[in-house]
Design an enzyme around this catalytic site. Structure first.
Site, short mmCIF file in Angstrom:
data_model
loop_
_atom_site.label_atom_id
_atom_site.label_comp_id
_atom_site.label_asym_id
_atom_site.label_seq_id
_atom_site.Cartn_x
_atom_site.Cartn_y
_atom_site.Cartn_z
N HIS A 32 29.23 20.25 68.22
CA HIS A 32 28.74 18.94 67.80
C HIS A 32 29.95 18.05 67.53
CE1 HIS A 32 29.92 20.43 63.89
NE2 HIS A 32 29.05 21.43 63.97
N HIS A 35 33.05 19.50 65.86
CA HIS A 35 33.99 20.24 66.73
C HIS A 35 34.79 19.27 67.60
CE1 HIS A 35 30.66 23.31 66.18
NE2 HIS A 35 31.71 23.99 65.81
N LYS A 149 34.66 21.21 56.50
CA LYS A 149 33.31 21.61 56.04
C LYS A 149 33.34 23.06 55.57
CE LYS A 149 29.49 22.55 58.23
NZ LYS A 149 29.06 23.74 57.45
N LEU A 184 27.68 17.63 59.62
CA LEU A 184 27.30 18.27 60.89
C LEU A 184 27.58 19.77 60.81
CD1 LEU A 184 28.45 15.75 63.63
CD2 LEU A 184 26.30 15.88 62.38
#
Ligand code: PAF
Length: 269
Positions: A32, A35, A149, A184
């Site tokens: 997504h 990345h 994240k 995400l």
């Protein structure tokens, strides 16, 4: 863009790249924008960008989502090509673990790993370090980019690099969020429409907490007041040591369960 699947072929390709600055973006696929931000960063600082796509069985406990983890290789390859990655390495489990999982493993620093995600996912970080070190040894990158994240993972990888004297520079990349604020994650694919809305309480709680703490409220109190039953953890920790803290500098970490989906997020204060 090259697409290789075996250790032998990638090693032979790498022989032609000896004088190039190589960056590795290690992923489990289902790519997504988060990345893609890692690939974009790598393109700025390296001559040759390699994306690995490998769902690493070693980092999943038996009760986790290994078997249903999203597999979108064709789409992943398209996205990598669009971002002008130079090579995608997508080995099979047999290629990476030819003798099964009964192999030498790396043990994560216990202070960094025995908290947050390490509590409910005891295999996670040893499994992550083992595959990351294997990828580093196969690809021998100069640089690797990891997303914030997975902040705990990022610190644990940095610690391995320091402890084992690896010559690899780690570039952290900030969390990428959807317009509504949800961080995400490949696991967002598991959420129904309703659950997707419910999941917003994770970034919203982090933002509210950040605001209240910046206005002078006590982090422990803020966390108590904003606690939600779907949280596995909601904690303020030192951003370097991950020690629990009520003082600056601090970073807030949440793990929440939305239906059967476990989501994590964090924010710098
Ligand atoms: O962050 C991930 O996707 C994985 O933990 C990693 C670093 C690719 C290792 O399997």
């Amino acid at each position: 863009m090259l697409h290789l699947k075996t250790v032998k072929t990638i090693k032979s390709e790498l022989l032609n790249l000896k004088d190039k600055k190589i960056a590795l973006i290690a992923t489990m696929g289902a790519l997504h924008q988060g990345h893609l931000a890692l690939i974009k960063k790598a393109k700025q600082i390296a001559d040759f960008v390699i994306v690995s796509i490998f769902i690493n069985p070693l980092q999943f406990s038996p009760n986790e989502d290994l078997n249903k983890y999203p597999k979108t290789l064709e789409n992943d390859l398209e996205l990598c090509a669009k971002e002008k990655a130079n090579l995608v390495f997508s080995p099979s489990a047999e290629e990476i673990y030819p003798q099964g999982q009964n192999i030498t493993k790396i043990i994560a620093d216990s202070k960094l790993s025995n908290c947050l995600c390490g509590i409910s996912r005891p295999q996670l970080f040893n499994g992550v370090l083992t595959i990351v070190l294997k990828l580093f040894n196969i690809i021998k990158p100069d640089i690797a980019c990891f997303g914030e994240k997975d902040y705990q993972q990022l610190l644990i990888i940095k610690k391995m690099i320091f402890d084992l004297n690896l010559d690899i520079e780690i570039y952290p990349v900030e969390i990428i969020r959807d317009l509504d604020g949800l961080a995400l994650s490949s696991r967002n694919k598991y959420l129904t429409k309703e659950q997707r809305l419910e999941a917003l309480k994770i970034p919203k709680t982090l933002l509210t907490a950040k605001d209240l703490i910046q206005k002078g409220q006590n982090p422990e109190e803020v966390i108590k007041n904003l606690w939600d039953p779907c949280f596995e953890y909601f904690e303020a920790r030192n951003p370097e040591t991950l020690k629990k803290t009520n003082d600056f500098p601090l970073r807030l970490f949440i793990c929440g369960h939305i239906g059967n989906t476990r989501l994590i997020d964090n924010v710098e204060i």
